[in-house]
Design an enzyme around this catalytic site. Structure first.
Site, short mmCIF file in Angstrom:
data_model
loop_
_atom_site.label_atom_id
_atom_site.label_comp_id
_atom_site.label_asym_id
_atom_site.label_seq_id
_atom_site.Cartn_x
_atom_site.Cartn_y
_atom_site.Cartn_z
N GLY A 28 33.60 -9.51 69.02
CA GLY A 28 32.26 -9.85 69.53
C GLY A 28 31.29 -10.09 68.38
O GLY A 28 30.11 -9.75 68.46
N ALA A 29 31.80 -10.72 67.32
CA ALA A 29 30.99 -10.86 66.09
C ALA A 29 30.08 -12.08 66.13
O ALA A 29 29.37 -12.34 65.16
CB ALA A 29 31.91 -10.93 64.88
N ASN A 30 30.10 -12.82 67.24
CA ASN A 30 29.27 -14.03 67.29
C ASN A 30 27.90 -13.77 67.91
O ASN A 30 27.14 -14.70 68.11
CB ASN A 30 29.98 -15.12 68.10
CG ASN A 30 30.20 -14.71 69.54
OD1 ASN A 30 31.17 -14.00 69.83
ND2 ASN A 30 29.31 -15.10 70.44
N GLY A 32 24.55 -10.65 68.90
CA GLY A 32 23.95 -9.31 68.94
C GLY A 32 24.37 -8.38 67.82
O GLY A 32 24.26 -8.69 66.62
N GLY A 34 27.32 -7.25 66.92
CA GLY A 34 28.50 -7.64 66.15
C GLY A 34 28.13 -8.57 65.01
O GLY A 34 28.61 -8.42 63.88
N SER A 157 28.63 3.69 74.78
CA SER A 157 27.25 3.55 75.23
C SER A 157 26.80 4.86 75.87
O SER A 157 27.64 5.61 76.40
CB SER A 157 27.16 2.45 76.30
OG SER A 157 25.89 2.47 76.93
N TYR A 183 30.73 -0.08 84.50
CA TYR A 183 30.36 -0.10 83.08
C TYR A 183 30.49 1.32 82.51
O TYR A 183 31.09 1.52 81.44
CB TYR A 183 28.92 -0.60 82.91
CG TYR A 183 28.48 -0.71 81.46
CD1 TYR A 183 29.09 -1.61 80.59
CD2 TYR A 183 27.45 0.10 80.95
CE1 TYR A 183 28.68 -1.72 79.25
CE2 TYR A 183 27.04 0.00 79.62
CZ TYR A 183 27.66 -0.91 78.77
OH TYR A 183 27.26 -1.01 77.46
N1 LIG Z 1 22.64 -3.77 73.61
C1 LIG Z 1 22.60 -2.52 74.02
O1 LIG Z 1 21.55 -2.00 74.43
C2 LIG Z 1 23.85 -1.68 74.03
C3 LIG Z 1 23.75 -0.35 74.44
C4 LIG Z 1 24.89 0.44 74.47
C5 LIG Z 1 26.10 -0.10 74.08
N2 LIG Z 1 26.18 -1.40 73.69
C6 LIG Z 1 27.50 -1.94 73.33
O2 LIG Z 1 27.42 -2.67 72.13
C7 LIG Z 1 28.42 -3.68 72.10
C8 LIG Z 1 27.83 -5.00 71.62
O3 LIG Z 1 26.91 -5.45 72.59
P1 LIG Z 1 25.68 -6.41 72.29
O4 LIG Z 1 24.49 -5.68 72.78
O5 LIG Z 1 25.71 -6.91 70.92
O6 LIG Z 1 25.99 -7.58 73.37
P2 LIG Z 1 26.20 -9.16 73.23
O7 LIG Z 1 25.13 -9.76 72.38
O8 LIG Z 1 26.36 -9.65 74.62
O9 LIG Z 1 27.59 -9.27 72.46
C9 LIG Z 1 28.80 -8.99 73.12
C10 LIG Z 1 29.91 -9.70 72.41
O10 LIG Z 1 31.15 -9.44 73.10
C11 LIG Z 1 31.83 -10.67 73.28
N3 LIG Z 1 32.74 -10.67 74.40
C12 LIG Z 1 32.46 -10.45 75.70
N4 LIG Z 1 33.57 -10.63 76.45
C13 LIG Z 1 34.56 -10.96 75.59
C14 LIG Z 1 35.92 -11.29 75.75
N5 LIG Z 1 36.52 -11.34 76.95
N6 LIG Z 1 36.66 -11.58 74.65
C15 LIG Z 1 36.10 -11.57 73.42
N7 LIG Z 1 34.80 -11.30 73.21
C16 LIG Z 1 34.05 -10.98 74.29
C17 LIG Z 1 30.71 -11.67 73.48
O11 LIG Z 1 31.20 -12.99 73.33
P3 LIG Z 1 30.46 -14.24 74.09
O12 LIG Z 1 29.22 -14.52 73.29
O13 LIG Z 1 31.49 -15.33 74.01
O14 LIG Z 1 30.18 -13.80 75.48
C18 LIG Z 1 29.75 -11.23 72.39
O15 LIG Z 1 30.17 -11.74 71.14
C19 LIG Z 1 29.03 -3.72 73.51
O16 LIG Z 1 30.28 -3.06 73.49
C20 LIG Z 1 28.03 -2.95 74.34
O17 LIG Z 1 28.62 -2.30 75.45
C21 LIG Z 1 25.08 -2.20 73.64
#
Ligand SMILES: NC(=O)c1ccc[n+]([C@@H]2O[C@H](COP(=O)([O-])OP(=O)(O)OC[C@H]3O[C@@H](n4cnc5c(N)ncnc54)[C@H](OP(=O)(O)O)[C@@H]3O)[C@@H](O)[C@H]2O)c1
Length: 316
Positions: A28-30, A32, A34, A157, A183
């Site tokens: 998920g490095a593309n 947020g 990551g 989370s 979730y």
């Molecule tokens: N943001 C928060 O407040 C928060 C809070 C608690 C925990 N987290 C955790 O932090 C982590 C990162 O989240 P983020 O906030 O940075 O969200 P994000 O910006 O939505 O990033 C999520 C990443 O996961 C990738 N992904 C989703 N489904 C996938 C799949 N089937 N195969 C490969 N890659 C996939 C997405 O790719 P696409 O761009 O192609 O969809 C995107 O690169 C998550 O595990 C989330 O549960 C976040």
């Protein structure tokens, strides 16, 4: 006193660290957290393997990071965590292309999706967030064993407070689907996976850490309706919790800390938040890890279920 805390950023946590010669694999490095974790690690000299399911999005992220850090060593690899076949093919390519992985950051995730299924018939959230990463990590194990640092960071989370893993009905076949319970139990699974890795592989010097990054506005909320968004905010801001959003650099700090902190050497199977190891707490709405998420019997049960459902066998 902790050296770092709630407001620390990824750059602050990594300041002064030399990661040259280290290879970091981030899912998920593309987007947020990551992408920011990749940027911060690369800026300290690490070679970063950026994994995502869309080559175009990965290329955009590489360009964004290189605009600030022209010398960043970035590789990309496509993997779709909703398909075991795709994971097997991607990890086979990774084993040919790369010599080792020092730090694996299982960061990709989806939240509060509608009731959907992966290619293998798993409910989408636990299928992507846990089973996909369980399979990926198992297939990357030979590279991790060859790494010098041998750390695995699993993004969990505070949402794990919503629910323990339901072992009798992991895919909502026998109860109404609830996007938050789905979730929550997927994020509990991320903690139990960390406990399971620690129990099996600490002896090999491999340690795993679950991380709650904070609340950060990223693309993660894309599946929420306005109604769901309002209900979630009412929930997190109720009871005078003092909730505040973190910035993306702040949200990436705990991953970077868990991946590199010297004080974690020789220690894993723990849940980290705000750049420290959290206490077990079954009451607090704002802190801590629930006891059901660090229970070793549940971790063993999840491990056995995950091997059976993914067909991925870890080294014994
Ligand atoms: N943001 C928060 O407040 C928060 C809070 C608690 C925990 N987290 C955790 O932090 C982590 C990162 O989240 P983020 O906030 O940075 O969200 P994000 O910006 O939505 O990033 C999520 C990443 O996961 C990738 N992904 C989703 N489904 C996938 C799949 N089937 N195969 C490969 N890659 C996939 C997405 O790719 P696409 O761009 O192609 O969809 C995107 O690169 C998550 O595990 C989330 O549960 C976040």
């Amino acid at each position: 006193m902790h050296e770092f805390g709630w407001g620390s950023t990824a750059d602050e946590v990594l300041a002064g660290k030399d990661l040259s010669g280290r290879t970091v694999f981030i899912t998920g490095a593309n987007s947020g957290l990551g992408q920011e974790t990749a940027r911060a690690m690369a800026s300290r000299g690490a070679e970063v393997i950026m994994a995502g399911r869309d080559q175009g999005k990965l290329d955009e992220s590489v360009a964004a990071i290189k605009a600030d850090h022209p010398k960043a060593q970035l590789e990309t690899i496509t993997v779709d965590l909703t398909s075991l076949e795709n994971i097997r093919a991607a990890t086979s390519r990774a084993r040919q292309r790369f010599q080792k992985i020092d730090i694996l950051i299982n960061n990709a995730g989806v939240m509060a999706t509608p009731f959907l299924h992966t290619h293998d018939g798993f409910e989408m959230q636990i299928g992507t967030n846990h089973f996909g990463h369980f399979a990926l990590t198992g297939e990357l194990f030979p590279l991790i064993e060859r790494g010098a640092l041998k750390r695995i960071v699993n993004l969990s989370s505070r949402g794990h407070h919503f629910a323990p893993v339901d072992f009798d009905d992991p895919f909502f076949e026998h109860r109404p689907y609830d996007p938050w319970i789905a979730y929550g139990h997927s994020k509990t699974a991320n903690v139990l996976f960390s406990v399971g890795i620690e129990a099996r592989y600490a002896v090999l010097g491999i340690h795993a850490y679950a991380v709650h990054p904070g609340g950060i506005q990223t693309n993660l909320g894309r599946h929420m309706t306005e109604e769901m968004r309002a209900a979630l905010m009412a929930r997190v801001t109720s009871r005078d919790t003092g909730f505040q959003w973190k910035t993306i650099p702040q949200g990436s700090a705990t991953s970077c800390w868990a991946a590199t902190a010297e004080e974690l050497e020789g220690r894993g199977g723990v849940y980290c938040e705000d750049c420290h190891v959290a206490e077990v707490d079954d009451e607090s709405p704002t802190h801590g890890v629930r006891s059901y998420a660090v229970n070793s019997s549940y971790a063993d049960r999840l491990w056995a279920m995950s091997e059976e459902l993914t067909g991925v066998r870890y080294p014994s």
